[in-house]
Design an enzyme around this catalytic site. Structure first.
Site, PDB file in Angstrom:
ATOM      1  N   ILE A  67      37.618  40.069  40.494  1.00  0.00           N
ATOM      2  CA  ILE A  67      38.540  39.764  39.332  1.00  0.00           C
ATOM      3  C   ILE A  67      39.898  39.934  39.683  1.00  0.00           C
ATOM      4  O   ILE A  67      40.881  39.553  39.066  1.00  0.00           O
ATOM      5  CB  ILE A  67      38.082  40.710  38.180  1.00  0.00           C
ATOM      6  CG1 ILE A  67      38.939  40.135  36.818  1.00  0.00           C
ATOM      7  CG2 ILE A  67      38.639  42.227  38.543  1.00  0.00           C
ATOM      8  CD1 ILE A  67      38.185  40.968  35.809  1.00  0.00           C
ATOM      9  N   TYR A  85      30.934  37.927  39.724  1.00  0.00           N
ATOM     10  CA  TYR A  85      31.954  38.455  40.312  1.00  0.00           C
ATOM     11  C   TYR A  85      31.968  39.890  40.277  1.00  0.00           C
ATOM     12  O   TYR A  85      31.202  40.543  39.648  1.00  0.00           O
ATOM     13  CB  TYR A  85      33.264  38.092  39.406  1.00  0.00           C
ATOM     14  CG  TYR A  85      33.462  38.418  38.094  1.00  0.00           C
ATOM     15  CD1 TYR A  85      34.338  39.594  38.020  1.00  0.00           C
ATOM     16  CD2 TYR A  85      33.047  38.058  37.007  1.00  0.00           C
ATOM     17  CE1 TYR A  85      34.567  40.036  36.823  1.00  0.00           C
ATOM     18  CE2 TYR A  85      33.219  38.453  35.587  1.00  0.00           C
ATOM     19  CZ  TYR A  85      33.846  39.731  35.510  1.00  0.00           C
ATOM     20  OH  TYR A  85      34.040  40.061  34.345  1.00  0.00           O
ATOM     21  N   CYS A  86      32.923  40.516  41.099  1.00  0.00           N
ATOM     22  CA  CYS A  86      32.949  42.196  41.024  1.00  0.00           C
ATOM     23  C   CYS A  86      34.679  42.457  40.927  1.00  0.00           C
ATOM     24  O   CYS A  86      35.251  41.738  40.330  1.00  0.00           O
ATOM     25  CB  CYS A  86      32.591  42.723  42.129  1.00  0.00           C
ATOM     26  SG  CYS A  86      33.024  42.192  43.771  1.00  0.00           S
ATOM     27  N   ARG A  87      35.140  43.567  41.390  1.00  0.00           N
ATOM     28  CA  ARG A  87      36.489  43.785  41.714  1.00  0.00           C
ATOM     29  C   ARG A  87      37.261  43.045  42.691  1.00  0.00           C
ATOM     30  O   ARG A  87      38.183  42.553  42.533  1.00  0.00           O
ATOM     31  CB  ARG A  87      36.778  45.321  41.875  1.00  0.00           C
ATOM     32  CG  ARG A  87      38.085  45.637  41.681  1.00  0.00           C
ATOM     33  CD  ARG A  87      38.323  47.176  41.941  1.00  0.00           C
ATOM     34  NE  ARG A  87      37.676  47.849  43.093  1.00  0.00           N
ATOM     35  CZ  ARG A  87      37.932  47.766  44.326  1.00  0.00           C
ATOM     36  NH1 ARG A  87      38.970  47.226  44.411  1.00  0.00           N
ATOM     37  NH2 ARG A  87      37.436  48.508  45.296  1.00  0.00           N
ATOM     38  N   GLY A 116      33.996  36.148  43.832  1.00  0.00           N
ATOM     39  CA  GLY A 116      34.654  37.156  44.547  1.00  0.00           C
ATOM     40  C   GLY A 116      34.934  38.253  43.683  1.00  0.00           C
ATOM     41  O   GLY A 116      34.345  38.792  42.650  1.00  0.00           O
TER      42      GLY A 116
END
Length: 126
Positions: free
Chosen positions: A118, A90-92, A116
C-alpha cells in the site's frame, strides 16, 4: 561421482524446478495503475488486504477485504470460495502479499495478482 549419484542429482534438480514453476503458475504482479483500472472495470475482482487488523484500520484501499496473512489459509476458502475469481493481494511493503499470493496459488486459486505494498499506492485510501 558414480552413475547413480549423477542420476539422483539430476532428479533432485528437476523436482526443484518443477515445484518452483508449479508454485508460480498463475502468479502475476500488477502495478497500481493497472490494478485501479481492473477494479474500476470489474466488480467481480477482489482486493485482498493481508495486513493486520490494526494496519487495516489505520489505512486501507477502499473496497478491500481484510484477511490477515496469519489466518489466510484458515479463512480464505470460507470468505472467497470461487477459486477462479480474480484476486489482487496487497500488504504494507510487498513481502506479505507475495507470501499470500503463493499461498492462494498452492490452495488452487487461479487468478492471483500481487499488487505489493500500500506504500506504493498513489490513489486515495481510507
Amino acid at each position: 561421482m558414480n552413475k547413480w549419484t549423477i542420476i539422483l542429482l539430476i532428479v533432485i534438480i528437476g523436482l526443484f524446478f518443477y515445484n518452483n514453476s508449479k508454485k508460480q503458475a498463475g502468479y502475476r504482479t500488477i502495478n497500481p495503475t493497472d490494478a485501479q483500472a481492473m477494479l474500476s472495470q470489474n466488480e467481480e475482482v477482489i482486493l485482498l488486504d493481508v495486513r493486520s487488523k490494526e494496519e487495516y484500520q489505520e489505512k486501507h484501499i477502499e473496497g478491500s477485504l481484510l484477511i490477515p496473512l496469519n489466518v489466510l489459509a484458515e479463512q480464505v476458502e470460507i470468505k472467497l470460495p470461487n477459486k477462479n475469481q480474480k484476486i489482487i493481494v496487497y500488504c504494507r511493503s510487498g513481502n506479505r502479499s507475495k507470501t499470500a499470493a503463493n499461498t492462494l496459488l498452492s490452495m488452487g486459486y487461479k487468478n492471483v495478482y500481487d499488487l505489493g505494498g500500500i506504500n506504493s499506492w498513489p490513489f486515495d485510501t481510507n
